[in-house]
Write a protein that holds these residues in place. Structure first.
Motif, PDB file in Angstrom:
ATOM      1  N   ARG A 112       0.859  -1.348   0.003  1.00 52.18           N
ATOM      2  CA  ARG A 112       0.027   0.096  -0.131  1.00 52.18           C
ATOM      3  C   ARG A 112       1.000   1.458  -0.154  1.00 52.18           C
ATOM      4  O   ARG A 112       0.569   2.293  -0.810  1.00 52.18           O
ATOM      5  CB  ARG A 112      -0.997   0.031   1.120  1.00 52.18           C
ATOM      6  N   GLU A 119      -5.870  -0.112  -2.820  1.00 55.73           N
ATOM      7  CA  GLU A 119      -6.586  -1.017  -1.774  1.00 55.73           C
ATOM      8  C   GLU A 119      -7.101  -2.291  -2.107  1.00 55.73           C
ATOM      9  O   GLU A 119      -7.212  -3.033  -1.774  1.00 55.73           O
ATOM     10  CB  GLU A 119      -7.498  -0.145  -0.833  1.00 55.73           C
ATOM     11  N   GLU A 120      -8.109  -1.991  -3.274  1.00 49.29           N
ATOM     12  CA  GLU A 120      -8.880  -2.745  -3.720  1.00 49.29           C
ATOM     13  C   GLU A 120      -7.794  -4.084  -4.538  1.00 49.29           C
ATOM     14  O   GLU A 120      -7.959  -5.394  -4.389  1.00 49.29           O
ATOM     15  CB  GLU A 120      -9.740  -2.495  -4.715  1.00 49.29           C
ATOM     16  N   ALA A 123      -6.180  -5.852  -1.773  1.00 51.63           N
ATOM     17  CA  ALA A 123      -7.002  -6.971  -1.341  1.00 51.63           C
ATOM     18  C   ALA A 123      -7.130  -8.207  -2.314  1.00 51.63           C
ATOM     19  O   ALA A 123      -7.225  -9.544  -1.641  1.00 51.63           O
ATOM     20  CB  ALA A 123      -8.321  -6.380  -1.114  1.00 51.63           C
ATOM     21  N   ALA A 130     -11.180  -5.628   0.920  1.00 48.88           N
ATOM     22  CA  ALA A 130     -10.696  -4.474   1.053  1.00 48.88           C
ATOM     23  C   ALA A 130     -10.796  -3.697   2.547  1.00 48.88           C
ATOM     24  O   ALA A 130      -9.706  -3.157   3.047  1.00 48.88           O
ATOM     25  CB  ALA A 130     -11.573  -3.526   0.387  1.00 48.88           C
ATOM     26  N   GLU A 131     -12.076  -4.026   3.199  1.00 45.95           N
ATOM     27  CA  GLU A 131     -11.812  -3.591   4.831  1.00 45.95           C
ATOM     28  C   GLU A 131     -10.664  -4.152   5.594  1.00 45.95           C
ATOM     29  O   GLU A 131     -10.237  -3.381   6.421  1.00 45.95           O
ATOM     30  CB  GLU A 131     -13.146  -3.860   5.325  1.00 45.95           C
ATOM     31  N   ARG A 132     -10.522  -5.424   5.438  1.00 42.36           N
ATOM     32  CA  ARG A 132      -9.546  -5.925   6.087  1.00 42.36           C
ATOM     33  C   ARG A 132      -8.217  -5.546   5.880  1.00 42.36           C
ATOM     34  O   ARG A 132      -7.046  -5.363   6.665  1.00 42.36           O
ATOM     35  CB  ARG A 132      -9.351  -7.635   5.957  1.00 42.36           C
ATOM     36  N   VAL A 133      -7.883  -5.256   4.669  1.00 45.31           N
ATOM     37  CA  VAL A 133      -6.670  -4.518   3.996  1.00 45.31           C
ATOM     38  C   VAL A 133      -6.400  -3.369   4.823  1.00 45.31           C
ATOM     39  O   VAL A 133      -5.320  -2.914   5.447  1.00 45.31           O
ATOM     40  CB  VAL A 133      -6.726  -4.706   2.663  1.00 45.31           C
ATOM     41  N   ARG A 134      -7.549  -2.478   4.901  1.00 44.86           N
ATOM     42  CA  ARG A 134      -7.409  -1.150   5.320  1.00 44.86           C
ATOM     43  C   ARG A 134      -7.220  -1.324   6.964  1.00 44.86           C
ATOM     44  O   ARG A 134      -6.378  -0.537   7.352  1.00 44.86           O
ATOM     45  CB  ARG A 134      -8.894  -0.397   5.162  1.00 44.86           C
ATOM     46  N   ALA A 135      -7.875  -2.403   7.711  1.00 49.65           N
ATOM     47  CA  ALA A 135      -7.635  -2.366   9.090  1.00 49.65           C
ATOM     48  C   ALA A 135      -6.103  -2.735   9.418  1.00 49.65           C
ATOM     49  O   ALA A 135      -5.399  -2.501  10.309  1.00 49.65           O
ATOM     50  CB  ALA A 135      -8.565  -3.497   9.560  1.00 49.65           C
ATOM     51  N   CYS A 137      -3.537  -2.193   7.273  1.00 51.12           N
ATOM     52  CA  CYS A 137      -2.637  -1.092   7.126  1.00 51.12           C
ATOM     53  C   CYS A 137      -2.659  -0.276   8.367  1.00 51.12           C
ATOM     54  O   CYS A 137      -1.714   0.283   8.669  1.00 51.12           O
ATOM     55  CB  CYS A 137      -3.187  -0.655   5.940  1.00 51.12           C
ATOM     56  N   THR A 138      -3.833   0.043   8.903  1.00 50.29           N
ATOM     57  CA  THR A 138      -3.835   1.155   9.958  1.00 50.29           C
ATOM     58  C   THR A 138      -3.248   0.526  11.239  1.00 50.29           C
ATOM     59  O   THR A 138      -2.474   1.181  11.763  1.00 50.29           O
ATOM     60  CB  THR A 138      -5.419   1.256  10.435  1.00 50.29           C
TER      61      THR A 138
END
Length: 169
Positions: A112, A119-120, A123, A130-135, A137-138
């Motif tokens: 990322r 993000e997509e 993922a 995608a939500e899991r990748v965002r979490a 990364c955060t």
């Protein structure tokens, strides 16, 4: 007929060599970040180099079948696949910049933030929502910003150093 085949092989080898000459440095850096190896003065981190060599060999084997696909993306994808398959071996701290992260966090963070993969796309590459990748990364960014844990004293775990010094008198 043989001349044409030999010419095609030479052209294929030259195209691949040109690709490697332009992309190998960045791909090696990506592999080094994945493995969390410390930067070596000569730039030759053995595990990262092995990972990159295997990914490039796979790309070369599929060179004729790429047909318009970006060889950099395909090689990076192969790096991700090979690292993820062997991630359990890459979890031991090595002293690199990203050593405090889990292998999955390193994959997401490098893809990322270093590679700039959407993000997509990250993922899809990792087989995660995608939500899991965002979490992930955060969480990884939070871990990198958090102060490192103080090292435990080798004597007894959790025993403050000041008490040790007082007891040594």
């Amino acid at each position: 007929m043989r001349e044409r085949q030999a010419d095609r092989q030479r052209r294929r080898a030259q195209e691949f060599e040109d690709f490697v000459a332009g992309a190998a440095g960045r791909l090696l850096h990506t592999a080094t970040l994945f493995t969390a190896e410390p930067a070596e003065p000569a730039g030759a981190n053995l595990r990262a180099l092995r990972l990159l060599t295997a990914a490039l060999a796979h790309t070369y084997a599929e060179w004729d079948r790429l047909r318009g696909d970006d060889p950099y993306d395909r090689t990076r994808q192969e790096l991700v696949i090979r690292f993820a398959r062997d991630a359990w071996r890459h979890h031991r701290p090595r002293g690199g910049l990203l050593e405090r992260l889990t292998p999955q966090e390193r994959l997401v963070l490098v893809l990322r933030l270093y590679e700039g993969v959407a993000e997509e796309q990250a993922a899809a590459l990792l087989g995660l929502p995608a939500e899991r990748v965002r979490a992930i990364c955060t969480r990884a960014v939070g871990t990198m910003y958090a102060p490192p844990e103080p090292p435990e004293h080798p004597g007894r775990p959790g025993r403050p150093v000041a008490r040790l010094l007082r007891g040594a008198r």
